[in-house]
Design a protein around this motif. Structure first.
Motif, mmCIF file in Angstrom:
data_model
loop_
_atom_site.group_PDB
_atom_site.id
_atom_site.type_symbol
_atom_site.label_atom_id
_atom_site.label_comp_id
_atom_site.label_asym_id
_atom_site.label_seq_id
_atom_site.Cartn_x
_atom_site.Cartn_y
_atom_site.Cartn_z
ATOM 1 N N ALA A 216 0.806 -1.221 0.000
ATOM 2 C CA ALA A 216 0.000 0.000 0.000
ATOM 3 C C ALA A 216 0.839 1.271 0.000
ATOM 4 O O ALA A 216 0.333 2.338 -0.287
ATOM 5 C CB ALA A 216 -0.939 0.005 1.208
ATOM 6 N N PHE A 217 2.101 1.147 0.326
ATOM 7 C CA PHE A 217 2.875 2.375 0.484
ATOM 8 C C PHE A 217 3.087 3.095 -0.843
ATOM 9 O O PHE A 217 3.209 4.315 -0.868
ATOM 10 C CB PHE A 217 4.223 2.064 1.145
ATOM 11 N N GLY A 218 3.131 2.337 -1.919
ATOM 12 C CA GLY A 218 3.286 2.945 -3.237
ATOM 13 C C GLY A 218 2.202 3.970 -3.529
ATOM 14 O O GLY A 218 2.483 5.153 -3.712
ATOM 15 N N PRO A 219 0.930 3.518 -3.541
ATOM 16 C CA PRO A 219 -0.157 4.465 -3.784
ATOM 17 C C PRO A 219 -0.178 5.625 -2.784
ATOM 18 O O PRO A 219 -0.571 6.728 -3.138
ATOM 19 C CB PRO A 219 -1.422 3.610 -3.610
ATOM 20 N N LEU A 220 0.277 5.363 -1.553
ATOM 21 C CA LEU A 220 0.225 6.433 -0.551
ATOM 22 C C LEU A 220 1.264 7.509 -0.828
ATOM 23 O O LEU A 220 1.027 8.689 -0.607
ATOM 24 C CB LEU A 220 0.468 5.855 0.845
ATOM 25 N N LEU A 221 2.419 7.080 -1.275
ATOM 26 C CA LEU A 221 3.483 8.065 -1.484
ATOM 27 C C LEU A 221 3.263 8.882 -2.747
ATOM 28 O O LEU A 221 3.672 10.026 -2.844
ATOM 29 C CB LEU A 221 4.839 7.360 -1.584
ATOM 30 N N GLU A 222 2.603 8.256 -3.725
ATOM 31 C CA GLU A 222 2.382 8.942 -4.990
ATOM 32 C C GLU A 222 1.687 10.271 -4.783
ATOM 33 O O GLU A 222 0.629 10.326 -4.182
ATOM 34 C CB GLU A 222 1.479 8.085 -5.891
#
Lengths: 224, 268
Positions: A216-222
């Motif tokens: 989930a961290f990918g979508p959050l950092l974007e």
């Protein structure tokens, strides 16, 4: 990432100088709020404060963890650091793990001191040190993995300080439960409490959040 | 995010384009939803009739059992709503369609609403049955945690962020929260399971009429929730339209409008 955060901590000492004393203060306040004299008659006779010491300890850890988590993302909030991290081509999962690991290290340090403090103040015996160590480690990893994920949700926002507790505390309810039960068993060797099973629950929780966080961290950092 | 959002890209909603105009101001009703609304009212009235009048009081719980006709349907709707939120969030992350984001948000609001019904009816039932409003019962505790968790989700939806960022964060939360429901449920159940048995067994036998009333309540609550969901979705859609249009365009339109009406008004 981990090394960087820990290095910042070494120079600024916010965790050690502010969060740790905060935790100790909470422990003392618990002591003041709860009478040390009363005796509970259960299977064994123990002072109330000793009986509930595991719960108090873990509550204190949770509150301290909230502050440490806030700190971990406050480090990145200024100057669009999160954008910079993204542009540096770092793997989001790596950023997540790095953040979580840094908080874990700091939290374990805090817990060690708090644990010693609790031992002195509440005077609880330790029947099973191995279980206690495993519980502390697993619970801490669980708290930081889940906490890091949720703290990232509120990263860089003015409402962060109020939002993160609202998001994180309900999620960590099972950890509080598991850690308290396992610690009870570790301290009193309670026959009715399957300490290792509760430690197992903590492990499962940590593993779940390890997976979820990395995904989930990918979508959050974007574009955050 | 493009500014072509006025053109629905997906198949839904199968409704007139909800674009503001002086002749036909946007609203959230349609023939289908009006029928659905009427159906909800009728079903709710029937539930009241059966629940309060026709169904018999229970042997041990007496009239308190009637709360069950609200309680059980509310639980069902709560879980369905939160499941919808999770599915909507997943589809949003996958397809990037705003519809699913709005569906997820609307469902979460409905879930929180019905979850509060669950808690209120539950504690009202607890007073005469257990003698207290609150008991550290496994389900009661986990439902409360669930309630607070989704309050947090709604708080995230209200953050002051760029819409896409906010939607994405909410979507992640919407999915993870549902997983949490399961963890919390089992951990709390295990915790209390060590101390006391369940209050209700699966073998609790139910009178035919009572079973029917539960079923009726379930139907009416589902229809009500569907009606609420559709309307809430449309309201969010309109709200988003307004956000999209932007201040500048709104001002321009208003200026043109007043110019036109001003002239027309004078000539009339």
């Amino acid at each position: 990432m981990t090394v960087k955060d820990l290095r910042i901590e070494l120079t600024s000492r916010v965790v050690m100088a502010q969060i740790l004393p905060f935790g100790l203060l909470i422990l003392i306040l618990f002591g003041l709020a709860i009478s040390p004299d009363l005796v509970v008659v259960g299977d064994a006779r123990r002072p109330v404060i000793e009986e509930i010491a595991p719960g108090l300890f873990w509550l204190t850890v949770l509150l301290s963890a909230l502050m440490a988590l806030g700190r971990a993302f406050a480090l990145e909030a200024d100057d669009g650091n999160l954008d910079a991290l993204r542009m540096a081509g770092l793997d989001p999962a790596g950023v997540f793990l790095g953040k979580a690991l840094a908080v874990t290290v700091q939290l374990v340090a805090v817990e060690t001191v708090l644990g010693f403090g609790a031992f002195v103040v509440f005077g609880a015996p330790v029947a099973r040190p191995g279980l206690l160590a495993a519980t502390v480690l697993l619970a801490t990893v669980g708290i930081t993995l889940a906490g890091t994920l949720y703290a990232a949700l509120a990263a860089g926002l003015r409402v962060r300080d109020t939002l993160v507790p609202l998001l994180v505390l309900p999620v960590l309810a099972p950890v509080l439960l598991g850690a308290t039960q396992a610690s009870r068993d570790a301290l009193f060797a309670d026959p009715g409490v399957p300490g290792w099973s509760w430690a197992g629950l903590l492990a499962v929780f940590s593993l779940l959040y390890l997976g979820v966080g990395m995904l989930a961290f990918g979508p959050l950092l974007e574009e955050s | 995010m493009s500014t072509t959002a006025a053109e629905p890209t997906g198949a839904e909603p199968g409704d007139k384009p909800l674009v503001a105009s002086a002749v036909n101001p946007p609203h959230t009703g349609s023939v289908a939803t009006r029928r659905l609304g009427v159906a909800a009212i009728v079903l709710l009235a029937l539930t009241l009739l059966f629940g309060l009048v026709l169904s018999p009081p229970e042997v041990s719980q007496r009239d308190a059992v009637r709360l069950m006709y609200l309680h059980l349907p509310s639980i069902a709707v709560t879980y369905l709503a939160f499941l919808t939120t999770a599915v909507g969030s997943a589809l949003y992350l996958r397809k990037g369609s705003v519809y699913w984001d709005l569906v997820a948000g609307a469902a979460a609001e409905i879930g929180v609403l019905f979850c509060s019904f669950v808690l209120v009816t539950g504690s009202l039932w607890g007073k005469p049955t257990w003698g207290v409003y609150w008991q550290w019962d496994a389900r009661l505790t986990s439902t409360t945690v669930l309630f607070v968790m989704y309050l947090g989700y709604l708080a995230v939806r209200r953050l002051e962020l760029p819409p896409e960022v906010r939607s994405r964060r909410a979507a992640v939360l919407g999915i993870v929260s549902f997983g949490n429901v399961i963890i919390v449920h089992y951990s709390v159940k295990w915790w209390r399971g060590l101390h006391q048995g369940q209050t209700f067994g699966a073998d609790t036998k139910m009178d035919g009429l009572m079973l029917f009333t539960v079923f009726l309540g379930l139907m009416s609550f589902l229809v009500l929730a569907a009606w609420l969901l559709i309307h809430r979705f449309r309201v969010s859609w309109l709200a988003r339209e307004v956000e999209q249009v932007g201040l500048a365009q709104a001002l321009a339109e208003r200026r043109a409008e007043t110019d036109a009406t001003g002239l027309v008004g004078r000539s009339r």
